[in-house]
Design a protein around this motif. Structure first.
Motif, PDB file in Angstrom:
ATOM      1  N   ALA A  87       7.120   9.973 -11.128  1.00 45.98           N
ATOM      2  CA  ALA A  87       8.533   9.586 -11.143  1.00 45.98           C
ATOM      3  C   ALA A  87       9.456  10.760 -10.844  1.00 45.98           C
ATOM      4  CB  ALA A  87       8.873   8.968 -12.499  1.00 45.98           C
ATOM      5  N   ASP A  88       9.166  11.941 -11.424  1.00 46.22           N
ATOM      6  CA  ASP A  88      10.022  13.105 -11.187  1.00 46.22           C
ATOM      7  C   ASP A  88      10.008  13.509  -9.714  1.00 46.22           C
ATOM      8  OD1 ASP A  88      10.557  13.068 -13.841  1.00 46.22           O
ATOM      9  OD2 ASP A  88       9.788  15.070 -14.280  1.00 46.22           O
ATOM     10  N   PRO A 139      11.923  17.516 -20.404  1.00 44.93           N
ATOM     11  CA  PRO A 139      13.289  17.150 -20.014  1.00 44.93           C
ATOM     12  C   PRO A 139      13.504  15.646 -20.067  1.00 44.93           C
ATOM     13  CG  PRO A 139      11.984  17.786 -18.098  1.00 44.93           C
ATOM     14  CD  PRO A 139      11.166  18.131 -19.307  1.00 44.93           C
ATOM     15  N   ALA A 140      14.664  15.244 -20.581  1.00 46.24           N
ATOM     16  CA  ALA A 140      14.981  13.821 -20.678  1.00 46.24           C
ATOM     17  C   ALA A 140      15.177  13.209 -19.303  1.00 46.24           C
ATOM     18  CB  ALA A 140      16.233  13.621 -21.529  1.00 46.24           C
ATOM     19  N   LYS A 141      15.750  13.986 -18.392  1.00 46.33           N
ATOM     20  CA  LYS A 141      15.939  13.569 -17.004  1.00 46.33           C
ATOM     21  C   LYS A 141      15.443  14.689 -16.095  1.00 46.33           C
ATOM     22  CE  LYS A 141      20.388  12.786 -17.384  1.00 46.33           C
ATOM     23  NZ  LYS A 141      21.785  12.364 -17.055  1.00 46.33           N
ATOM     24  N   PRO A 142      14.935  14.338 -14.924  1.00 46.91           N
ATOM     25  CA  PRO A 142      14.438  15.382 -14.016  1.00 46.91           C
ATOM     26  C   PRO A 142      15.548  16.353 -13.620  1.00 46.91           C
ATOM     27  CG  PRO A 142      13.747  13.192 -13.280  1.00 46.91           C
ATOM     28  CD  PRO A 142      14.751  12.982 -14.372  1.00 46.91           C
ATOM     29  N   ASP A 163       0.830  -1.209   0.000  1.00 48.69           N
ATOM     30  CA  ASP A 163       0.000   0.000   0.000  1.00 48.69           C
ATOM     31  C   ASP A 163       0.862   1.257   0.000  1.00 48.69           C
ATOM     32  OD1 ASP A 163      -2.172  -1.674   0.166  1.00 48.69           O
ATOM     33  OD2 ASP A 163      -2.400  -1.465   2.339  1.00 48.69           O
ATOM     34  N   VAL A 164       2.095   1.108   0.450  1.00 50.94           N
ATOM     35  CA  VAL A 164       3.024   2.226   0.583  1.00 50.94           C
ATOM     36  C   VAL A 164       4.386   1.765   0.081  1.00 50.94           C
ATOM     37  CG1 VAL A 164       4.213   3.733   2.238  1.00 50.94           C
ATOM     38  CG2 VAL A 164       1.783   3.219   2.544  1.00 50.94           C
ATOM     39  N   GLN A 165       5.130   2.694  -0.535  1.00 51.09           N
ATOM     40  CA  GLN A 165       6.466   2.356  -1.001  1.00 51.09           C
ATOM     41  C   GLN A 165       7.516   3.219  -0.299  1.00 51.09           C
ATOM     42  OE1 GLN A 165       7.228   3.327  -5.098  1.00 51.09           O
ATOM     43  NE2 GLN A 165       6.064   5.233  -5.036  1.00 51.09           N
ATOM     44  N   ARG A 166       8.675   2.637  -0.078  1.00 46.68           N
ATOM     45  CA  ARG A 166       9.799   3.383   0.493  1.00 46.68           C
ATOM     46  C   ARG A 166      10.519   4.073  -0.652  1.00 46.68           C
ATOM     47  NH1 ARG A 166      15.317   2.622   1.416  1.00 46.68           N
ATOM     48  NH2 ARG A 166      16.105   3.481   3.387  1.00 46.68           N
ATOM     49  N   ILE A 167      10.570   5.394  -0.624  1.00 47.96           N
ATOM     50  CA  ILE A 167      11.192   6.162  -1.699  1.00 47.96           C
ATOM     51  C   ILE A 167      12.673   6.365  -1.428  1.00 47.96           C
ATOM     52  CG2 ILE A 167      11.177   8.371  -2.913  1.00 47.96           C
ATOM     53  CD1 ILE A 167       8.222   8.607  -2.170  1.00 47.96           C
ATOM     54  N   ALA A 168      12.987   6.695  -0.212  1.00 50.43           N
ATOM     55  CA  ALA A 168      14.364   6.901   0.222  1.00 50.43           C
ATOM     56  C   ALA A 168      14.402   6.643   1.728  1.00 50.43           C
ATOM     57  CB  ALA A 168      14.845   8.317  -0.098  1.00 50.43           C
ATOM     58  N   ARG A 169      15.582   6.706   2.299  1.00 57.78           N
ATOM     59  CA  ARG A 169      15.690   6.458   3.728  1.00 57.78           C
ATOM     60  C   ARG A 169      14.826   7.451   4.499  1.00 57.78           C
ATOM     61  NH1 ARG A 169      21.308   6.301   7.299  1.00 57.78           N
ATOM     62  NH2 ARG A 169      20.317   5.694   9.288  1.00 57.78           N
ATOM     63  N   PRO A 211      18.194   8.054  -8.400  1.00 58.79           N
ATOM     64  CA  PRO A 211      17.805   7.890  -9.809  1.00 58.79           C
ATOM     65  C   PRO A 211      18.488   8.932 -10.689  1.00 58.79           C
ATOM     66  CG  PRO A 211      15.892   7.838  -8.355  1.00 58.79           C
ATOM     67  CD  PRO A 211      17.030   8.292  -7.521  1.00 58.79           C
ATOM     68  N   PRO A 212      18.638   8.665 -11.997  1.00 59.96           N
ATOM     69  CA  PRO A 212      19.275   9.630 -12.908  1.00 59.96           C
ATOM     70  C   PRO A 212      18.578  10.992 -12.855  1.00 59.96           C
ATOM     71  CG  PRO A 212      18.989   7.513 -13.989  1.00 59.96           C
ATOM     72  CD  PRO A 212      18.242   7.418 -12.693  1.00 59.96           C
TER      73      PRO A 212
END
Length: 290
Positions: free
Chosen positions: A53-54, A82-85, A37-43, A99-100
């Motif tokens: 995603a951005d 933009p190709a990358k954020p 139900d929830v995701q860990r994005i970073a610490r 992430p890139p």
């Protein structure tokens, strides 16, 4: 008691673990992650599945969306996404694995850190640093059209800038307008400005025999109207008839109407400029309609 997912939804899709635990519990958070139900994005940072995603990238780097990535969030027009954020980090923050992304460093106010994106004004200035004049002008025009930024604010902020891109930002701020109604119109106007072709104003009202119409860019002295034609179709027989009537009334009132498509403005700017200059050369001494 709210579930972890409900808390995240209320907070905009992501939150620090400490904030989630404060209103739920560590056990609830762990269970929500295990269920998916929830995701860990970073610490120490969690979000709802499917978070943009951005935004997830900005959170992972502990920075904020900026430049053209922030422009996309603000729904400002871009020629190319933009190709990358683009992520801006605080000046005292070292880059870390994530992430890139295209990383920048700057002083970030608390408000930007809270929303994870640069302010509308800062976004316009950052875009002016990295985009060509025409694309930067389209971003600035659209921002002014929202009413959330004024030209005086934009000019004052550009003056205080330093470093790369300042000349372009000053130039953009000097000619940006809230009257432009489309990305293509701004791009067409930028071609004229860069070529030194003056006299064209955005959204000029013209009084014809039976009505009062607006043209995208109008040269009152020479009665030349430039129309930036996007991808849209007429949509209906009634709209097609209205467009034809509008065009005919402008011509009958003594105006020369030039219509330029997206492909022409973006892909063949030299031809566009040559056509405008040729039209103006043939319109010398045409009386003003007052």
């Amino acid at each position: 008691m709210e579930t972890v997912g409900e808390v995240l939804a209320r907070l905009g899709g992501w939150a620090m673990a400490a904030d989630l635990v404060r209103v739920t519990s560590r056990r609830s958070l762990a269970a929500a992650v295990q269920r998916g139900d929830v995701q860990r994005i970073a610490r120490g940072v969690y979000g709802l599945p499917g978070l943009a995603a951005d935004l997830a990238t900005a959170i992972a780097h502990d920075g904020v969306l900026s430049h053209t990535s922030a422009a996309a969030v603000w729904r400002l027009p871009l020629l190319v996404p933009p190709a990358k954020p683009h992520i801006t980090l605080p000046t005292n923050r070292n880059a870390k694995a994530g992430p890139p992304a295209v990383l920048h460093w700057a002083d970030l106010p608390v408000g930007d850190r809270r929303t994870r994106r640069t302010s509308l004004l800062r976004t316009v200035l950052d875009c002016s640093r990295i985009l060509p004049f025409g694309e930067a002008l389209a971003v600035a025009d659209a921002a002014l059209a929202t009413g959330r930024v004024t030209q005086d604010e934009l000019t004052a902020a550009a003056v205080t800038m330093s470093g790369f891109g300042r000349p372009n930002a000053l130039r953009v701020a000097a000619v940006a307008t809230s009257r432009a109604e489309s990305f293509l119109e701004s791009m067409l106007r930028s071609l004229l400005l860069e070529a030194g072709i003056g006299g064209f104003e955005p959204q000029v009202h013209v009084t014809t025999g039976t009505s009062r119409v607006r043209v995208d860019l109008g040269d009152r002295a020479n009665r030349i109207a430039l129309e930036a034609e996007g991808f849209e179709f007429h949509g209906s027989a009634a709209k097609f008839a209205a467009d034809c009537r509008r065009y005919d009334e402008l011509v009958a009132a003594g105006w020369l109407v030039l219509r330029f498509t997206y492909q022409q403005v973006i892909g063949d700017p030299r031809w566009v400029l040559a056509t405008v200059e040729g039209a103006r050369a043939g319109r010398i001494d045409v009386p003003d309609d007052g």
